[in-house]
Design an enzyme around this catalytic site. Structure first.
Site, PDB file in Angstrom:
ATOM      1  N   THR B 187       0.850  -1.206   0.000  1.00  0.00           N
ATOM      2  CA  THR B 187       0.000   0.000   0.000  1.00  0.00           C
ATOM      3  C   THR B 187       0.845   1.200   0.000  1.00  0.00           C
ATOM      4  O   THR B 187       1.013   1.942   0.935  1.00  0.00           O
ATOM      5  CB  THR B 187      -1.008   0.177   1.114  1.00  0.00           C
ATOM      6  OG1 THR B 187      -1.914  -0.897   1.006  1.00  0.00           O
ATOM      7  CG2 THR B 187      -1.850   1.444   0.949  1.00  0.00           C
ATOM      8  N   GLU B 267       5.272   0.702  10.042  1.00  0.00           N
ATOM      9  CA  GLU B 267       4.473   0.565  11.259  1.00  0.00           C
ATOM     10  C   GLU B 267       5.192  -0.214  12.356  1.00  0.00           C
ATOM     11  O   GLU B 267       5.513  -1.388  12.198  1.00  0.00           O
ATOM     12  CB  GLU B 267       3.161  -0.171  10.955  1.00  0.00           C
ATOM     13  CG  GLU B 267       2.138   0.717  10.304  1.00  0.00           C
ATOM     14  CD  GLU B 267       0.908  -0.048   9.847  1.00  0.00           C
ATOM     15  OE1 GLU B 267       0.924  -1.294   9.946  1.00  0.00           O
ATOM     16  OE2 GLU B 267      -0.039   0.594   9.395  1.00  0.00           O
ATOM     17  N   ASN B 386      -1.463  -3.345  14.136  1.00  0.00           N
ATOM     18  CA  ASN B 386      -2.235  -4.101  13.158  1.00  0.00           C
ATOM     19  C   ASN B 386      -3.297  -5.002  13.771  1.00  0.00           C
ATOM     20  O   ASN B 386      -4.056  -5.636  13.040  1.00  0.00           O
ATOM     21  CB  ASN B 386      -1.286  -4.912  12.272  1.00  0.00           C
ATOM     22  CG  ASN B 386      -0.555  -3.988  11.314  1.00  0.00           C
ATOM     23  OD1 ASN B 386      -1.177  -3.349  10.485  1.00  0.00           O
ATOM     24  ND2 ASN B 386       0.754  -3.890  11.472  1.00  0.00           N
ATOM     25  N   SER B 391      -7.426  -1.908   9.193  1.00  0.00           N
ATOM     26  CA  SER B 391      -6.818  -1.153   8.091  1.00  0.00           C
ATOM     27  C   SER B 391      -6.701  -2.073   6.908  1.00  0.00           C
ATOM     28  O   SER B 391      -6.872  -3.268   7.015  1.00  0.00           O
ATOM     29  CB  SER B 391      -5.457  -0.602   8.486  1.00  0.00           C
ATOM     30  OG  SER B 391      -4.576  -1.668   8.759  1.00  0.00           O
TER      31      SER B 391
END
Lengths: 391, 391
Positions: B187, B267, B386, B391
């Protein structure tokens, strides 16, 4: 009838086992196990990790199994004896020789398995393994299955055994493995025993058929070990030649039971996830799709968070080469279809992911084949266990 | 000379951009960006996720780019518009039509990108994207690069831009992406702009060459997105036809700069890991080996724990099909060779893994080819981010 039993590998007639502690584990827990096949048959079969980086015991056992004759197996925890150079291979060789000498058999009929940290295998390690082999052989007993199962544990929290009573014959088993569970097996050491009468070719065929749909479909964290080995030892002590279909089904059932025990004890897991892929063109497609989901960290963390994130399922299966239309796929979590034909279906709030058992059903709408993959979620405890300790 | 610059996509002549907030993000942060190419050229090239599960904006943009003409690109965060059915595709189509109408161009010359939760794309989403497109176009400016870069952020903690000043021409860029960074893009939405004079075939060739060795080698968590798109817009406003080698090198440099920014902002990561594979028979082998390590959760958790666990590196590369002898491989961490020729070398205590920048060197000892893969460690914060948020 399959049952978890402390007897494990000594449940069938003709087997003796023992587990002893020699200090390979800093905890003082048992760390060397020996299982001996007293016959009358001395048949063996084994399957090994498909990892090209193979530990010394794998290199040894692959040679030793070639003739289908196995009389004993020595297993240690507390060190993988992998990437330890020629010294490490000699350690494995000496282990087989020590066992053979004490048992009065040929070293080539002794298999060896090790598990623990890669790169561990110095002189101290060798001395302890040899001492352990001697100690365990001196303590062999027909009810030593439980002590052997304890001696092969690493980060396992419980010993894992299983037995199945057939029509005059019995299968017994023990397994270890709590991390690195992966395809093509995974630091998974399994010993299966039976007193049924089988020849080497039959034993090999039954073992391959059973592992293909059990241990090979357990993919806890996608990481394949250097030391995996699943061994079947056949004593023939029951004198009964089993119905092949019945024996095959029983062996598969025992392997599935052990695989489920491994899944339930996987490092740090909070969910046992069953990924069922149906509507595939081929079984191979179904396996590929299931594995792609089982290995997707975003999917695995979502399950840890009790989030039925079907989008991450679709993103994972979109990376495969399997035959299906991504926009025709249905995805259900715990019986609730959340995505159908490329669009949302039921609201995700209808799914309760708080139970440990989690069911993900993927209907590829492309054919009649199916496969089931077992995996776990990705949790804080997994990160903790695998970052705080070398293994 | 490559520099991180707030100007980003508006650094080259001929471009205007804007970013606005329309409530797609619950935080009220900017969430729709528009970049317009004012020419004189209207050349575009783009590369897309190789995930077969492609979002609606990808399906649209793949068609729109076919003729190599692009005049504008609309990007939104706060919703991926993926697996949202035909309604979702119509939303993308209407977005292009809205931009085209306001800019007096053809809808087929407008690309669209979306990022956010898969399955998000209802009527409210559509209304906000269309409003945002209108608002952003009303605010277009020649120094709007920074606001556009902010509007495409999701879990990014910082906007990501880059510029390069060549011999009379300039390259500008913006990127977003902090999770799902993976092979074949991730992404990752990237817009590159230049005022150099290039035709569509040249733009396409330069873009593919640059992404192949930059974004395609960033594999933060192995998860490939449904929405990845890297777009190059060419205004030609400098009037300068660049030296092809110089332009190609500059574009690659900008892409590598952005890839490094994405890695640094991945992340939950605590280490930026550079995996250098040398001594491979082919570049493809080197990439396969590097990726197998980058995707190994046991390796990634070990790095988080500052543990130079070379055994996990060897276990990972043993799963590849690349040509090499696992027992001939050397592995070094931060310059210290820990494993050589199938056995331990220097003691692991010599390695200090506390710095964020981590270098893993794998010498396959099999040939002259090499490749570098960028990845991150697997941390508690990754699991938290996560699992706690969809998401």
């Amino acid at each position: 009838m399959t049952a978890t039993s402390a007897q494990g590998v000594t449940a069938p007639a003709g087997f003796e086992a023992a587990g002893v502690a020699v200090g390979l584990k800093s905890t003082g827990e048992p760390d060397v196990a020996v299982v001996v096949n007293r016959g009358p048959l001395a048949v063996g079969a084994a399957v090994f990790t498909s990892n090209r980086a193979k530990a010394n015991p794998i290199l040894w056992s692959q040679q030793a199994i070639a003739d289908g004759v196995v009389e004993a197996i020595v297993l240690n925890s507390g060190g993988a004896n992998c990437f330890t150079g020629s010294f490490g291979f000699q350690t494995t060789h000496q282990t087989a020789e020590k066992a053979a000498e004490l048992l009065g058999i040929s070293p080539g009929d002794v298999l060896v398995c090790s598990t623990g940290l890669i790169g561990t295998g110095d002189e101290t390690f060798r001395a302890k393994v040899l001492t352990g082999t001697e100690d365990a052989i001196s303590q062999l007993s027909a009810d030593g299955g439980e002590s052997a199962a304890r001696a092969i544990m690493t980060t396992d929290t419980v010993p894992k055994t299983s037995t199945h009573t057939g029509d005059g014959w019995t299968i017994g088993a023990m397994a270890k493995g709590a991390g690195m569970l992966a395809p093509g097996l995974a630091t998974m050491l399994v010993v299966l025993t039976t007193d049924a009468v089988l020849d080497a070719a039959e034993a090999d065929a039954h073992l391959r058929a059973a592992t293909r749909v059990s241990f090979d479909r357990l993919d806890s964290d996608g990481c394949m070990s250097t030391n995996d080995q699943v061994t079947l030892l056949v004593s023939g002590a029951s004198g009964i030649t089993p119905d092949p279909a019945a024996f095959g089904a029983a062996l598969t059932e025992v392997c599935l039971d052990l695989a489920a025990q491994l899944q339930r004890d996987a490092e740090g897991a909070s969910h046992d996830i069953t990924i069922r892929v149906v509507g595939a063109v081929s079984e191979a497609d179904a396996v590929e799709v299931g594995r792609s989901v089982a290995r997707n960290n975003l999917f695995k963390t979502a399950i840890f968070g009790n989030d039925p994130n079907w989008g991450r399922v679709l993103a994972a299966i979109g990376t495969t080469q399997a035959s299906f239309d991504p926009y025709a796929v249905d995805v259900s979590f715990n019986g609730v279809r959340l995505c159908s034909a490329g669009a949302p279906d039921r609201p995700r709030e209808e799914v309760d992911l708080t139970p440990r058992a989690t069911d993900v059903l993927i209907d590829l709408q492309a054919g009649d084949a199916s496969a089931t993959i077992l995996t776990n979620d990705l949790t804080h405890d997994y990160v903790h266990e695998n970052s705080a300790y070398s293994s």
